[in-house]
Design a protein around this motif. Structure first.
Motif, PDB file in Angstrom:
ATOM      1  N   ILE A 194      -3.562 -24.535 -88.521  1.00  0.00           N
ATOM      2  CA  ILE A 194      -2.674 -23.862 -89.644  1.00  0.00           C
ATOM      3  C   ILE A 194      -2.650 -24.695 -90.764  1.00  0.00           C
ATOM      4  N   LEU A 195      -3.451 -24.420 -91.841  1.00  0.00           N
ATOM      5  CA  LEU A 195      -3.337 -25.260 -93.054  1.00  0.00           C
ATOM      6  C   LEU A 195      -2.407 -24.646 -93.928  1.00  0.00           C
ATOM      7  N   ILE A 196      -1.997 -23.376 -94.118  1.00  0.00           N
ATOM      8  CA  ILE A 196      -1.194 -22.818 -94.630  1.00  0.00           C
ATOM      9  C   ILE A 196       0.010 -21.794 -93.849  1.00  0.00           C
ATOM     10  N   HIS A 197       1.140 -22.189 -93.778  1.00  0.00           N
ATOM     11  CA  HIS A 197       2.232 -21.571 -92.923  1.00  0.00           C
ATOM     12  C   HIS A 197       3.274 -21.124 -93.473  1.00  0.00           C
ATOM     13  N   ASP A 198       3.333 -19.540 -93.451  1.00  0.00           N
ATOM     14  CA  ASP A 198       4.541 -18.929 -94.087  1.00  0.00           C
ATOM     15  C   ASP A 198       4.222 -19.313 -95.801  1.00  0.00           C
ATOM     16  N   GLY A 199       3.144 -19.573 -96.107  1.00  0.00           N
ATOM     17  CA  GLY A 199       2.942 -19.391 -97.684  1.00  0.00           C
ATOM     18  C   GLY A 199       3.218 -21.064 -97.871  1.00  0.00           C
ATOM     19  N   LEU A 230       0.003 -30.420 -95.930  1.00  0.00           N
ATOM     20  CA  LEU A 230      -0.822 -31.355 -96.549  1.00  0.00           C
ATOM     21  C   LEU A 230      -1.327 -32.249 -95.544  1.00  0.00           C
ATOM     22  N   VAL A 231      -0.662 -32.503 -94.466  1.00  0.00           N
ATOM     23  CA  VAL A 231      -0.923 -33.569 -93.430  1.00  0.00           C
ATOM     24  C   VAL A 231      -2.273 -33.000 -92.657  1.00  0.00           C
ATOM     25  N   LYS A 232      -2.135 -31.750 -92.218  1.00  0.00           N
ATOM     26  CA  LYS A 232      -3.499 -31.143 -91.751  1.00  0.00           C
ATOM     27  C   LYS A 232      -4.568 -30.978 -92.509  1.00  0.00           C
ATOM     28  N   LEU A 233      -4.138 -30.634 -93.743  1.00  0.00           N
ATOM     29  CA  LEU A 233      -5.238 -30.628 -94.912  1.00  0.00           C
ATOM     30  C   LEU A 233      -6.210 -32.032 -94.826  1.00  0.00           C
ATOM     31  N   GLN A 234      -5.449 -33.027 -94.874  1.00  0.00           N
ATOM     32  CA  GLN A 234      -5.930 -34.439 -95.141  1.00  0.00           C
ATOM     33  C   GLN A 234      -6.778 -34.744 -93.690  1.00  0.00           C
ATOM     34  N   LYS A 235      -6.116 -34.328 -92.506  1.00  0.00           N
ATOM     35  CA  LYS A 235      -6.618 -34.540 -91.107  1.00  0.00           C
ATOM     36  C   LYS A 235      -8.140 -33.968 -91.106  1.00  0.00           C
ATOM     37  N   ASN A 236      -8.238 -32.938 -91.877  1.00  0.00           N
ATOM     38  CA  ASN A 236      -9.616 -32.126 -91.540  1.00  0.00           C
ATOM     39  C   ASN A 236     -10.499 -32.540 -92.628  1.00  0.00           C
ATOM     40  N   ASN A 237     -10.173 -33.613 -93.465  1.00  0.00           N
ATOM     41  CA  ASN A 237     -11.016 -34.149 -94.621  1.00  0.00           C
ATOM     42  C   ASN A 237     -11.195 -32.982 -95.669  1.00  0.00           C
ATOM     43  N   LEU A 238     -10.207 -32.202 -96.049  1.00  0.00           N
ATOM     44  CA  LEU A 238     -10.361 -31.069 -96.935  1.00  0.00           C
ATOM     45  C   LEU A 238      -9.491 -31.476 -98.019  1.00  0.00           C
ATOM     46  N   ASP A 240     -10.139 -28.466-103.855  1.00  0.00           N
ATOM     47  CA  ASP A 240     -11.345 -27.695-104.407  1.00  0.00           C
ATOM     48  C   ASP A 240     -11.961 -26.967-103.257  1.00  0.00           C
ATOM     49  N   GLN A 241     -11.966 -27.799-101.871  1.00  0.00           N
ATOM     50  CA  GLN A 241     -12.723 -26.894-100.787  1.00  0.00           C
ATOM     51  C   GLN A 241     -11.785 -25.689-100.278  1.00  0.00           C
ATOM     52  N   LEU A 242     -10.572 -26.017-100.334  1.00  0.00           N
ATOM     53  CA  LEU A 242      -9.923 -24.978-100.015  1.00  0.00           C
ATOM     54  C   LEU A 242     -10.038 -23.744-100.653  1.00  0.00           C
ATOM     55  N   ARG A 243      -9.952 -23.878-102.208  1.00  0.00           N
ATOM     56  CA  ARG A 243      -9.976 -23.002-103.015  1.00  0.00           C
ATOM     57  C   ARG A 243     -11.239 -22.156-102.612  1.00  0.00           C
ATOM     58  N   MET A 244     -12.365 -22.992-102.578  1.00  0.00           N
ATOM     59  CA  MET A 244     -13.781 -22.270-102.423  1.00  0.00           C
ATOM     60  C   MET A 244     -13.643 -21.587-101.136  1.00  0.00           C
ATOM     61  N   MET A 245     -13.254 -21.869-100.018  1.00  0.00           N
ATOM     62  CA  MET A 245     -13.277 -21.146 -98.830  1.00  0.00           C
ATOM     63  C   MET A 245     -12.385 -19.879 -99.054  1.00  0.00           C
ATOM     64  N   LEU A 246     -11.424 -19.914 -99.882  1.00  0.00           N
ATOM     65  CA  LEU A 246     -10.536 -18.647-100.229  1.00  0.00           C
ATOM     66  C   LEU A 246     -11.140 -17.913-100.985  1.00  0.00           C
ATOM     67  N   GLU A 304      -1.249 -16.239-102.878  1.00  0.00           N
ATOM     68  CA  GLU A 304      -1.338 -14.937-102.334  1.00  0.00           C
ATOM     69  C   GLU A 304      -1.404 -15.095-100.732  1.00  0.00           C
ATOM     70  N   VAL A 305      -1.583 -16.333-100.044  1.00  0.00           N
ATOM     71  CA  VAL A 305      -1.795 -16.307 -98.694  1.00  0.00           C
ATOM     72  C   VAL A 305      -0.640 -16.885 -98.027  1.00  0.00           C
ATOM     73  N   ALA A 306      -0.388 -16.011 -96.800  1.00  0.00           N
ATOM     74  CA  ALA A 306       0.899 -16.251 -96.189  1.00  0.00           C
ATOM     75  C   ALA A 306       0.351 -17.382 -94.932  1.00  0.00           C
ATOM     76  N   TYR A 307      -0.785 -17.154 -94.432  1.00  0.00           N
ATOM     77  CA  TYR A 307      -1.339 -18.055 -93.421  1.00  0.00           C
ATOM     78  C   TYR A 307      -2.762 -18.383 -93.435  1.00  0.00           C
ATOM     79  N   ALA A 308      -3.306 -19.456 -93.422  1.00  0.00           N
ATOM     80  CA  ALA A 308      -4.841 -19.677 -93.430  1.00  0.00           C
ATOM     81  C   ALA A 308      -4.916 -20.529 -92.274  1.00  0.00           C
ATOM     82  N   ILE A 309      -5.802 -20.320 -91.312  1.00  0.00           N
ATOM     83  CA  ILE A 309      -6.258 -20.943 -90.225  1.00  0.00           C
ATOM     84  C   ILE A 309      -7.707 -21.711 -90.413  1.00  0.00           C
ATOM     85  N   TYR A 310      -7.722 -23.130 -90.073  1.00  0.00           N
ATOM     86  CA  TYR A 310      -8.956 -23.589 -90.217  1.00  0.00           C
ATOM     87  C   TYR A 310      -9.693 -23.573 -88.785  1.00  0.00           C
TER      88      TYR A 310
END
Length: 232
Positions: A95-100, A104-112, A115-121, A131-137
């Motif tokens: 879960i990269l975004i939790h309740d909005g 950052l720890v999980k973002l770095q853990k997955n080497n993201l 810019d990459q997160l915004r591209m996937m969004l 706009e995102v409440a939850y984002a699951i990688y």
């Protein structure tokens, strides 16, 4: 003779790959995990080398396909039936975004990075992280999102409704098996669940293929056929 051997090898390889695909089941390309993709590439390389190398006999090709198929099917069975091994062997969604809030720890853990997160969004027709409440990688590298209530396709603002707290649906029954941790997390017991199921016409937990607790705290049941050997 050379062309005849190649023909036999190609036919054997074709039949072997077809049989392996049938055994492992159908998967969309987008649903393949990184391991699945690499496994397919390596298998193609093994079969190709065996077919066009004169020193490799048809039996070596059959042996290669048989061993790879056994290993692949065994891996699939282990991850399907032993849930404790599913996470260490296949990985788990993050879960990269939790309740909005961005983790950052999980973002770095997955080497993201952002810019990459915004591209996937953007691939999900979402152009603002706010706009995102939850984002699951997911384990296959894709991103699943749940938008905040004001940004839903038909927004609550458009309907003049008050904002609603966003919660992720939680699996409570999977293939006839009760997910006790989920039940405990919502403060309910097994008797409550049985009553809810029976009110909806389901005799017991084992008869339910899949059920989850939705945002409103209600049970959503998805009918399905459960193999007898899996129902417990």
């Amino acid at each position: 003779m050379e062309f005849g051997v190649i023909l036999i090898k190609l036919t054997t390889g074709f039949v072997g790959l077809w049989a392996m695909t049938r055994l492992l089941g159908k998967k969309e390309i987008s649903a393949l995990t990184p391991f699945d993709f690499i496994s397919a590439v390596i298998l193609g390389d093994l079969v190709g080398n065996t077919i066009y190398e004169e020193k490799h006999s048809v039996m070596k090709l059959v042996f290669t396909l048989a061993v790879w198929t056994v290993l692949s099917v065994l891996f699939e069975k282990i991850t399907s039936h032993i849930k404790k091994l599913r996470k260490p062997l296949e990985g788990a969604p993050e879960i990269l975004i939790h309740d909005g809030r961005i983790d950052l720890v999980k973002l770095q853990k997955n080497n993201l990075d952002f810019d990459q997160l915004r591209m996937m969004l953007r691939a999900k027709d979402t152009f603002s992280i706010s706009e995102v409440a939850y984002a699951i990688y997911e384990t296959n590298g894709s991103l699943s999102i749940l938008k905040k209530s004001p940004f839903e396709t038909v927004t609550r603002q458009d309907m003049d409704l008050p904002a609603q707290e966003i919660k992720l649906p939680q699996c409570i029954i999977e293939t006839g098996t009760l997910q006790r941790k989920t039940l405990e997390s919502i403060g309910k017991d097994e008797d409550w669940l049985l009553r809810e199921l029976q009110e909806r016409g389901w005799p017991d937990i084992q008869s339910v293929a899949y059920a989850e607790i939705n945002e409103e705290g209600e049970i959503d049941i998805v009918p399905g056929v459960i193999p007898k050997k899996q129902a417990r």
